[in-house]
Design an enzyme around this catalytic site. Structure first.
Site, PDB file in Angstrom:
ATOM      1  N   ARG A 122      28.794 -64.481  13.155  1.00  0.00           N
ATOM      2  CA  ARG A 122      29.383 -63.116  12.101  1.00  0.00           C
ATOM      3  C   ARG A 122      30.551 -62.246  12.369  1.00  0.00           C
ATOM      4  NH1 ARG A 122      26.178 -57.544  14.905  1.00  0.00           N
ATOM      5  NH2 ARG A 122      27.521 -58.065  16.161  1.00  0.00           N
ATOM      6  N   LYS A 172      31.669 -56.376  10.923  1.00  0.00           N
ATOM      7  CA  LYS A 172      31.776 -55.321  12.494  1.00  0.00           C
ATOM      8  C   LYS A 172      33.333 -55.743  12.129  1.00  0.00           C
ATOM      9  CE  LYS A 172      30.473 -55.405  17.102  1.00  0.00           C
ATOM     10  NZ  LYS A 172      30.124 -54.139  16.981  1.00  0.00           N
ATOM     11  N   GLU A 190      21.031 -46.774  11.204  1.00  0.00           N
ATOM     12  CA  GLU A 190      20.906 -47.268  11.979  1.00  0.00           C
ATOM     13  C   GLU A 190      21.560 -46.126  13.248  1.00  0.00           C
ATOM     14  OE1 GLU A 190      23.776 -50.398  13.100  1.00  0.00           O
ATOM     15  OE2 GLU A 190      24.806 -49.673  10.749  1.00  0.00           O
TER      16      GLU A 190
HETATM   17  N1  PXG Z   1      24.433 -51.469  14.349  1.00  0.00           N
HETATM   18  C1  PXG Z   1      26.339 -50.859  14.658  1.00  0.00           C
HETATM   19  C2  PXG Z   1      27.069 -49.919  14.124  1.00  0.00           C
HETATM   20  C3  PXG Z   1      26.978 -51.220  15.868  1.00  0.00           C
HETATM   21  O1  PXG Z   1      27.950 -51.141  15.978  1.00  0.00           O
HETATM   22  C4  PXG Z   1      25.142 -52.766  16.838  1.00  0.00           C
HETATM   23  C5  PXG Z   1      24.438 -52.022  15.706  1.00  0.00           C
HETATM   24  C6  PXG Z   1      24.020 -53.813  17.684  1.00  0.00           C
HETATM   25  O2  PXG Z   1      25.143 -55.234  17.194  1.00  0.00           O
HETATM   26  P1  PXG Z   1      24.481 -55.981  18.568  1.00  0.00           P
HETATM   27  O3  PXG Z   1      24.577 -56.943  17.750  1.00  0.00           O
HETATM   28  O4  PXG Z   1      25.163 -55.327  19.437  1.00  0.00           O
HETATM   29  O5  PXG Z   1      22.893 -56.268  18.731  1.00  0.00           O
HETATM   30  C7  PXG Z   1      26.360 -52.591  16.566  1.00  0.00           C
HETATM   31  C8  PXG Z   1      26.595 -52.537  18.242  1.00  0.00           C
HETATM   32  C9  PXG Z   1      29.218 -49.688  21.978  1.00  0.00           C
HETATM   33  C10 PXG Z   1      29.193 -50.165  21.077  1.00  0.00           C
HETATM   34  O6  PXG Z   1      30.486 -48.893  23.190  1.00  0.00           O
HETATM   35  C11 PXG Z   1      28.888 -50.978  20.121  1.00  0.00           C
HETATM   36  C12 PXG Z   1      28.916 -51.727  19.546  1.00  0.00           C
HETATM   37  C13 PXG Z   1      29.988 -53.131  18.971  1.00  0.00           C
HETATM   38  C14 PXG Z   1      31.168 -52.048  20.305  1.00  0.00           C
HETATM   39  C15 PXG Z   1      30.950 -51.093  20.883  1.00  0.00           C
HETATM   40  O7  PXG Z   1      28.185 -48.922  22.002  1.00  0.00           O
HETATM   41  N2  PXG Z   1      28.579 -52.792  17.966  1.00  0.00           N
END
Ligand code: PXG
Length: 294
Positions: free
Chosen positions: A50, A149, A182
């Site tokens: 990713r 991301k 989301e």
């Molecule tokens: N959607 C978004 C917008 C995200 O930022 C997810 C979904 C879940 O993705 P993963 O790959 O982790 O299953 C994310 C996750 C936090 C935090 O502090 C969360 C994320 C990045 C940085 C911090 O909650 N991303």
């Protein structure tokens, strides 16, 4: 604490970035939040894929191969003696001038931070959490691609501020057409009549690694899985609702915008998926200490 900083392993105090870095000046760059469980880095290959795809979309050249990036992550964990950790891997556009032109930044800047993980309270998983939907819409893919991301998280931060004001831990964001996209840092699933449903990537979401892992687990269990658009009505009337993310893992939601979901307690499918997900974290991903020992 030791941080990997663009080719060196340095103490935390020395881990600083230039004020001319376009990651800071413009949010120009990509990152990953990754977890290590029981001495293994969970879904590391998927996270690196990713990261590389996001960098490609930004025309940002990562100066390392995926194998080298994997070594950086594992070595940072070893230098900090960690078995279970939260890992933040960041690629910025690098230092440039005060204009936004990325061509003025000759080389990307890479760093990796590992920290011991702070978990959500167990109570939230046992009792489920209450969340709301907010007015901030998820970025439209033709303006700022949600599948990347990127270091620009203002869209999610606006939504998080709305959640904060309402005293809620998370918020559901809709896309510009009004379909559920989301949460601010998590993906969303609903369960209706035994079917597991989540918005498709074209809803304008970050395709979560946890989301994809949960869909794989469900399919292996013979649970029907659908990626399709749905609205807040479908959330309010779902049998179960849960969120997925690297930090939150799989977390049940029992109240959305004041509507009680299902029985008001975490549902059976959610609980089954939480257990299966925990099992997967024990066996998935490369070992940090292949020869044993921590
Ligand atoms: N959607 C978004 C917008 C995200 O930022 C997810 C979904 C879940 O993705 P993963 O790959 O982790 O299953 C994310 C996750 C936090 C935090 O502090 C969360 C994320 C990045 C940085 C911090 O909650 N991303």
């Amino acid at each position: 604490m030791i941080v990997y900083l663009n080719g060196k392993y340095v103490p935390k105090e020395e881990a600083v970035v230039s004020v001319f870095d376009h990651g800071l000046l413009y949010g120009d760059g990509v990152f990953e939040g990754i977890r290590a469980y029981h001495g293994r880095v969970f879904k590391l290959g998927e996270h690196l894929d990713r990261l590389h795809d996001g960098a490609r979309a930004l025309r940002l050249e990562i100066p390392y191969s995926k194998e080298e990036m994997q070594d950086i992550v594992l070595e940072t964990l070893r230098r900090n003696n960690l078995q279970d950790a939260y890992i933040r891997l960041v690629i910025t556009r690098g230092p440039g001038d005060l204009g936004l032109d990325p061509l003025k930044c000759p080389k990307a800047f890479v760093f990796c931070i590992t920290a011991s993980i702070v978990l959500y309270p167990d109570e939230l998983y046992e009792k489920g959490m209450s969340i709301i939907s907010v007015s901030t819409r998820r970025n439209i893919p033709t303006a700022c691609i949600p599948r990347v991301k990127s270091l620009n998280y203002l869209n999610n931060i606006y939504a998080k501020m709305e959640a904060n004001l309402a005293g809620m831990p998370e918020a559901i964001m809709l896309n510009n057409e009004g379909y559920v996209a989301e949460a601010t840092g998590d993906n969303i699933f609903i369960v209706k009549n035994g079917v597991l449903i989540t918005p498709p990537s074209y809803a304008g979401i970050l395709e979560g690694i946890t989301r994809n892992g949960v869909m794989d687990i469900a399919r292996e269990k013979g649970i029907p899985v659908e990626e399709k658009l749905f609205t807040m009505f479908d959330v309010y009337t779902a049998d179960e609702v849960f969120l997925t993310g690297t930090a939150a893992e799989v977390i049940p939601c029992i109240n959305v915008d004041g509507r009680i979901i299902g029985s008001g307690r975490p549902g059976d499918m959610t609980r089954e998926l939480i257990v299966a997900f925990k099992e997967l974290t024990k066996i998935d991903g490369p070992l940090i200490y292949p020869g044993g020992s921590a």
